[in-house]
Design a protein around this motif. Structure first.
Motif, PDB file in Angstrom:
ATOM      1  N   ALA A 164      11.006  20.406  75.288  1.00 23.40           N
ATOM      2  CA  ALA A 164      11.214  21.864  75.666  1.00 23.40           C
ATOM      3  C   ALA A 164      10.046  22.298  76.665  1.00 23.40           C
ATOM      4  O   ALA A 164       8.990  21.787  76.626  1.00 23.40           O
ATOM      5  CB  ALA A 164      11.146  22.718  74.427  1.00 23.40           C
ATOM      6  N   THR A 165      10.315  23.395  77.536  1.00 22.66           N
ATOM      7  CA  THR A 165       9.475  23.959  78.559  1.00 22.66           C
ATOM      8  C   THR A 165       9.370  25.333  78.016  1.00 22.66           C
ATOM      9  O   THR A 165      10.338  25.740  77.401  1.00 22.66           O
ATOM     10  CB  THR A 165       9.862  23.743  79.893  1.00 22.66           C
ATOM     11  OG1 THR A 165      11.372  24.146  80.231  1.00 22.66           O
ATOM     12  CG2 THR A 165       9.986  22.198  80.326  1.00 22.66           C
ATOM     13  N   VAL A 166       8.225  25.791  78.495  1.00 27.59           N
ATOM     14  CA  VAL A 166       8.088  27.490  78.154  1.00 27.59           C
ATOM     15  C   VAL A 166       8.416  28.240  79.350  1.00 27.59           C
ATOM     16  O   VAL A 166       8.189  27.823  80.507  1.00 27.59           O
ATOM     17  CB  VAL A 166       6.631  27.685  77.583  1.00 27.59           C
ATOM     18  CG1 VAL A 166       6.511  26.827  76.237  1.00 27.59           C
ATOM     19  CG2 VAL A 166       5.626  27.521  78.546  1.00 27.59           C
ATOM     20  N   LEU A 167       8.779  29.542  79.136  1.00 26.58           N
ATOM     21  CA  LEU A 167       9.037  30.511  80.387  1.00 26.58           C
ATOM     22  C   LEU A 167       7.780  31.504  80.304  1.00 26.58           C
ATOM     23  O   LEU A 167       7.148  31.769  79.477  1.00 26.58           O
ATOM     24  CB  LEU A 167      10.370  31.288  80.100  1.00 26.58           C
ATOM     25  CG  LEU A 167      11.486  30.542  80.129  1.00 26.58           C
ATOM     26  CD1 LEU A 167      12.791  31.395  79.708  1.00 26.58           C
ATOM     27  CD2 LEU A 167      11.664  29.952  81.561  1.00 26.58           C
ATOM     28  N   GLU A 168       7.334  31.698  81.538  1.00 25.13           N
ATOM     29  CA  GLU A 168       6.315  32.560  81.860  1.00 25.13           C
ATOM     30  C   GLU A 168       7.096  34.109  81.725  1.00 25.13           C
ATOM     31  O   GLU A 168       8.175  34.583  82.172  1.00 25.13           O
ATOM     32  CB  GLU A 168       5.973  32.554  83.310  1.00 25.13           C
ATOM     33  CG  GLU A 168       5.021  31.148  83.287  1.00 25.13           C
ATOM     34  CD  GLU A 168       4.318  31.141  84.717  1.00 25.13           C
ATOM     35  OE1 GLU A 168       4.146  32.102  85.386  1.00 25.13           O
ATOM     36  OE2 GLU A 168       3.848  29.835  84.852  1.00 25.13           O
ATOM     37  N   VAL A 169       6.167  34.981  81.359  1.00 21.49           N
ATOM     38  CA  VAL A 169       6.641  36.486  81.330  1.00 21.49           C
ATOM     39  C   VAL A 169       6.073  37.431  82.325  1.00 21.49           C
ATOM     40  O   VAL A 169       4.905  37.322  82.408  1.00 21.49           O
ATOM     41  CB  VAL A 169       6.129  37.019  79.899  1.00 21.49           C
ATOM     42  CG1 VAL A 169       6.615  38.323  79.696  1.00 21.49           C
ATOM     43  CG2 VAL A 169       7.188  36.157  78.803  1.00 21.49           C
ATOM     44  N   GLN A 170       7.043  38.347  82.911  1.00 26.54           N
ATOM     45  CA  GLN A 170       6.442  39.328  83.913  1.00 26.54           C
ATOM     46  C   GLN A 170       6.290  40.248  82.993  1.00 26.54           C
ATOM     47  O   GLN A 170       7.181  40.961  82.385  1.00 26.54           O
ATOM     48  CB  GLN A 170       7.504  39.406  84.930  1.00 26.54           C
ATOM     49  CG  GLN A 170       7.361  40.589  85.608  1.00 26.54           C
ATOM     50  CD  GLN A 170       6.048  40.897  86.199  1.00 26.54           C
ATOM     51  OE1 GLN A 170       5.152  41.418  86.041  1.00 26.54           O
ATOM     52  NE2 GLN A 170       6.023  40.284  87.763  1.00 26.54           N
ATOM     53  N   PRO A 275      12.563  45.204  77.781  1.00 28.19           N
ATOM     54  CA  PRO A 275      11.541  44.892  78.755  1.00 28.19           C
ATOM     55  C   PRO A 275      10.625  43.759  78.015  1.00 28.19           C
ATOM     56  O   PRO A 275      10.207  43.847  76.728  1.00 28.19           O
ATOM     57  CB  PRO A 275      11.066  46.021  79.090  1.00 28.19           C
ATOM     58  CG  PRO A 275      12.064  47.248  78.757  1.00 28.19           C
ATOM     59  CD  PRO A 275      12.707  46.603  77.749  1.00 28.19           C
ATOM     60  N   ALA A 276      10.129  42.818  78.891  1.00 29.03           N
ATOM     61  CA  ALA A 276       9.491  41.505  78.138  1.00 29.03           C
ATOM     62  C   ALA A 276       8.073  42.067  77.594  1.00 29.03           C
ATOM     63  O   ALA A 276       7.314  41.469  76.854  1.00 29.03           O
ATOM     64  CB  ALA A 276       9.198  40.807  79.067  1.00 29.03           C
ATOM     65  N   SER A 277       7.580  43.515  78.198  1.00 34.23           N
ATOM     66  CA  SER A 277       6.318  44.167  77.700  1.00 34.23           C
ATOM     67  C   SER A 277       6.448  44.096  76.112  1.00 34.23           C
ATOM     68  O   SER A 277       5.329  44.129  75.627  1.00 34.23           O
ATOM     69  CB  SER A 277       6.142  45.350  78.486  1.00 34.23           C
ATOM     70  OG  SER A 277       7.085  45.963  78.249  1.00 34.23           O
ATOM     71  N   ALA A 278       7.500  44.121  75.517  1.00 38.39           N
ATOM     72  CA  ALA A 278       7.550  44.536  74.071  1.00 38.39           C
ATOM     73  C   ALA A 278       7.099  43.253  73.283  1.00 38.39           C
ATOM     74  O   ALA A 278       6.507  43.347  72.464  1.00 38.39           O
ATOM     75  CB  ALA A 278       9.141  44.783  73.612  1.00 38.39           C
ATOM     76  N   LEU A 279       7.008  42.129  73.954  1.00 37.89           N
ATOM     77  CA  LEU A 279       6.391  40.815  73.285  1.00 37.89           C
ATOM     78  C   LEU A 279       5.004  41.104  73.245  1.00 37.89           C
ATOM     79  O   LEU A 279       4.116  40.403  72.308  1.00 37.89           O
ATOM     80  CB  LEU A 279       6.855  39.655  74.214  1.00 37.89           C
ATOM     81  CG  LEU A 279       8.137  39.122  74.269  1.00 37.89           C
ATOM     82  CD1 LEU A 279       8.329  38.191  75.398  1.00 37.89           C
ATOM     83  CD2 LEU A 279       8.754  38.779  72.890  1.00 37.89           C
ATOM     84  N   ALA A 280       4.299  41.738  74.135  1.00 39.44           N
ATOM     85  CA  ALA A 280       2.665  41.771  74.114  1.00 39.44           C
ATOM     86  C   ALA A 280       2.512  42.692  72.690  1.00 39.44           C
ATOM     87  O   ALA A 280       1.292  42.346  72.126  1.00 39.44           O
ATOM     88  CB  ALA A 280       2.349  42.616  75.315  1.00 39.44           C
TER      89      ALA A 280
END
Length: 287
Positions: A164-170, A275-280
């Motif tokens: 597996a590889t991981v994805l970067e988040v914007q 939005p990916a900011s929810a992950l933070a």
């Protein structure tokens, strides 16, 4: 329960489809199929194969079949992607909400590196590490869509997924007219779809906090039926800008058979995403 694990109202899942009836638009949850091409008014997008090892189909089988009228429901399927580690997966909270919270659960992950190649299938043990606040009311009103902007969850695998590889988040929300790429698994099959971020005043107010985008191509209903949780990538860098969580459809037409799904008009959004900011906000809650 602490503020990192808020138990939301649960959306009942089906293998064929899963949805929330939101008037006047149907907001279905799950799915993914596609064809990737050049974005509207822009250049080529990142190669979907570059992110293929970071995305999986996830299937969880119920302890016993459930019935919905004449239909027997045996489990749920969604899409997930690796986040910071080959043991951590991001998916939609409305899928994770159905998983039992009492320890490790058995599930199936499937992954294809590219179209036409054999898929890797693995039986895994997993648990919900952190769940977003998918909350709302079943009785309609303004609170009905409340919490959809937190429809993300992080799932932990007991053992790392091989290769597996991981994805970067914007962390910044996608801009209007930005080209995006979605990778997901409708019915357990990997597909890729390109889209354009759209702005729509009425829908933006209805689905406050969510990103809206339009699938490019003739199949406007492409991302609906197994793609919930799929990563929405920016076409330039291939970073995750949002997490797919809904399909927008038009109102039913009286002259068509009951249950027939109608796409939204051309030039309008077809899907919603968190939005990916929810992950933070939930990352620091991982045990």
């Amino acid at each position: 329960m602490g503020k990192c694990m808020v138990p939301p109202w649960q959306v009942r899942g089906k293998l064929r489809a899963i949805g929330l009836a939101l008037i006047p638009i149907l907001f279905s949850l799950q799915g993914l199929p596609a064809r990737a091409g050049s974005p509207e008014g822009g250049g080529p997008c990142v190669d979907p194969a570059a992110s293929a090892r970071a995305v999986v189909s996830i299937f969880w089988r119920f302890g016993a079949p459930r019935r919905d009228g004449w239909e027997e429901i045996v489990g749920e399927r969604a899409t997930a992607w690796f986040y910071t580690s080959p043991r951590l997966l991001v998916t939609a909270a409305h899928f994770a909400n159905e998983l039992p919270t009492d320890g490790w659960q058995e599930a199936e992950l499937r992954q294809a590196v590219r179209e036409g190649e054999p898929e890797v299938t693995a039986r895994v043990r997993l648990r919900v590490a952190v769940n977003g606040r998918l909350s709302g009311r079943r009785d309609g009103g303004a609170g009905r869509n409340a919490g959809l902007a937190d429809d993300v969850a992080i799932i932990e695998l007991q053992e790392p997924f091989p290769h597996a590889t991981v994805l970067e988040v914007q962390p910044r929300p996608p801009e209007e007219d930005a080209a995006v790429l979605v990778l997901g698994y409708p019915g357990g099959r990997m597909e890729a779809a390109q889209g354009i971020v759209r702005r729509n005043g009425e829908l933006a107010a209805r689905y406050a906090g969510l990103a809206l985008f339009e699938v490019q191509g003739s199949n406007r209903l492409l991302l609906g039926g197994g793609a919930s949780g799929a990563p929405v990538l920016d076409c330039g860098q291939g970073r995750v800008v949002a997490v797919l969580n809904g399909l927008l459809t038009g109102p039913a037409l009286p002259f068509l058979p009951p249950g027939r799904v109608i796409p939204t008009p051309w030039g309008s959004p077809t899907n919603t995403a968190v939005p990916a900011s929810a992950l933070a906000a939930i990352r620091n809650c991982i045990p």
